[in-house]
Design an enzyme around this catalytic site. Structure first.
Site, PDB file in Angstrom:
ATOM      1  CB  SER A 136      10.954   3.935   3.997  1.00 52.64           C
ATOM      2  OG  SER A 136      10.657   3.488   2.689  1.00 52.64           O
ATOM      3  CE  LYS A 159      12.990   4.422  -0.049  1.00 53.64           C
ATOM      4  NZ  LYS A 159      11.631   3.864   0.089  1.00 53.64           N
ATOM      5  CB  SER A 171       7.725   3.906   1.437  1.00 54.94           C
ATOM      6  OG  SER A 171       7.927   3.335   2.688  1.00 54.94           O
TER       7      SER A 171
HETATM    8  N1  GLN Z   1       5.997   2.131   6.724  1.00 55.13           N
HETATM    9  C1  GLN Z   1       5.790   0.856   6.097  1.00 55.13           C
HETATM   10  C2  GLN Z   1       6.778  -0.147   6.635  1.00 55.13           C
HETATM   11  O1  GLN Z   1       7.463   0.196   7.538  1.00 55.13           O
HETATM   12  C3  GLN Z   1       5.896   0.994   4.625  1.00 55.13           C
HETATM   13  C4  GLN Z   1       7.266   0.973   4.117  1.00 55.13           C
HETATM   14  C5  GLN Z   1       7.368   1.065   2.621  1.00 55.13           C
HETATM   15  O2  GLN Z   1       6.396   1.336   1.921  1.00 55.13           O
HETATM   16  N2  GLN Z   1       8.545   0.777   2.147  1.00 55.13           N
HETATM   17  O3  GLN Z   1       6.872  -1.261   6.217  1.00 55.13           O
END
Ligand code: GLN
Length: 446
Positions: free
Chosen positions: A127, A52, A151
């Site tokens: 994400s 990532k 994420s």
């Molecule tokens: N979707 C969540 C957010 O927007 C989680 C993001 C994540 O785990 N990095 O914060």
């Protein structure tokens, strides 16, 4: 083989932001040579992996999918990247994500929108959407994501692969670009549970470079893959099968519980009464931490610097206005507000107290149960553009993954069926540092 597959499919999936074909091929050749000379090989020897793009890789562009870091080449490797090198895996490239890991669909990337390999009109989740899609599409065998509020697990669920959020502190965060430091953790994404156990084995453990990494022994995860769940006590929170969770998602969880029952496990309904505050607590705390963490992107130290400024202050403002996307700005503003004097007690401090209650809900349940089971996400992967107009509906998609980050407990998502041709994920949640039990239970679904 990985590059061949990437050439075939990545123009449709758009999972990669940066590829490193030359270095990867050179390295693979040295591994080939070593093959004849060595007696013993690590279990991950020569395996192609994608990382990532918020995990720093020495000399390999790391953007966090943000314009502010568009041309940023790190000068060191994250601890996990070093550990993967020690295990002799081959890093193929860097994977798309929502900017600074803020989002649930990959639509917040500043560069491209990754598509779900099962149906390219749908999102891969986020994400770590690039990380999940690349594994699902067979572009790499393994990938690393990061999980601050779901994420790793939510995109794993949307793409039909296995994604683990380990216990907070199980893996070093050194070299993971911080979003919300008290919630962030790196997690492995793989096609099956066994691979996931191999990958965690390679990257887990305490690290002197990260004082929040935990000095807790790393067990042999592979020996947990016994398939034996006899006597396992499962808790099913009624809040996780409630309103908002689609009927076919609910049904797939009930079917999975039947399978486990058939293997000798038992389950009971429980309550995690503070779940209803998790979303508000998470967005307050994570945005507060993000507002502090992202202060370092000021046009002086890294990445983009504006050309249109007459004074230092203007340079800061202009650089950040040009470099950050809308969602990142929204969260920096929210976090700065929540931390400002006069509001701190009402918002940040109160959210910290609720976080303690949420953590306590889990501790209470784990006094009598081995694991908690529920869905990973309330729906299957939604369509591209479906949730972009209203940030609140997008935030609501994280409702089932956020509590585990607030509590610091580990959780894994494994594929457990399909709805309208798109995969669904089952979430298995465990006690602190008990990833072994998660692997043991998850393994029964393969
Ligand atoms: N979707 C969540 C957010 O927007 C989680 C993001 C994540 O785990 N990095 O914060």
């Amino acid at each position: 083989e990985s590059f061949k597959r990437i050439n075939e499919v990545d123009h449709k999936i758009e999972a990669f932001l940066t590829l490193d074909e030359e270095k990867a091929m050179n390295y693979a050749n040295t591994l080939d040579e070593a093959l004849g000379k060595k007696d013993e090989f690590g279990l991950l020897f020569g395996m192609p992996i994608g990382i990532k793009d918020n995990i720093v890789t020495k000399g390999l562009r790391t953007t966090c999918a943000s314009k502010i870091l568009e041309n940023f080449d790190p000068i060191y490797d994250a601890t996990v990247v070093q550990k993967l090198k020690d295990a002799e895996t081959v890093t193929i490239g860097k994977l798309n994500m929502d900017e600074f890991a803020m989002g649930s669909s990959n639509e917040n990337s500043s560069f491209k929108k990754t598509k779900n390999p099962w149906n390219t009109n749908h999102v891969p989740g986020g994400s770590s959407g690039g990380s999940a899609a690349a594994v699902a599409a067979g572009e790499v065998l393994f990938s690393l994501g990061s999980d601050t509020g779901g994420s790793v697990r939510q995109p794993a669920s949307f793409c039909g692969v296995v994604g683990l959020k380990p216990t907070y502190g199980r893996i070093s965060r050194y070299g993971l670009v911080a979003f919300a430091s008290s919630l962030d953790i790196i997690g492995p994404i793989t096609r099956n549970v066994e691979d996931n156990a191999y990958l965690l084995q390679a990257i887990a453990g305490v690290d002197p470079m990260d004082s929040t990494s935990a000095n807790v022994d790393v067990p042999d995860y592979l020996s947990a893959l016994t398939g034996d769940v006899k006597g396992l006590r499962i808790a099913v929170p009624k809040e996780y099968l409630a309103e908002g969770v689609k009927e076919d998602v609910r049904q797939s969880v009930l079917d999975a519980l039947k399978v486990l029952e058939g293997l000798g496990a038992t389950w009971e309904e429980v309550s995690l009464p503070h779940s209803k505050y998790a979303l508000a607590t998470y967005y307050l705390l994570s945005s507060s931490e993000a507002s502090a963490n992202l202060a370092r992107f000021d046009g002086v130290r890294y990445g983009h610097r504006t050309n249109n400024a007459e004074s230092l202050l203007e340079m800061y403002k202009q650089t950040r206005s040009e470099g950050f996307g809308d969602e990142v700005k929204r969260r920096i503003m929210l976090g700065t507000f929540a931390l400002s004097s006069g509001y701190y007690d009402a918002y940040y401090k109160k959210a910290q107290k609720v976080r303690t209650l949420i953590k306590k809900d889990f501790e209470d349940v784990f006094e009598n149960f081995d694991v908690i089971i529920g869905p990973t996400a309330p729906t299957h992967a939604f369509r591209l553009g479906e949730n972009t107009k209203d940030p609140m509906t997008m935030y609501a998609n994280d409702i089932l993954t956020i509590p585990m980050n607030l509590a610091g407990v580990p959780a894994i998502s494994v594929p457990c069926g399909f709805s309208k041709g798109l995969p669904l994920g089952l979430q298995i949640i465990g006690k602190h540092f008990d990833e072994s039990t998660l692997f043991r239970v998850a393994h029964t679904f393969e």
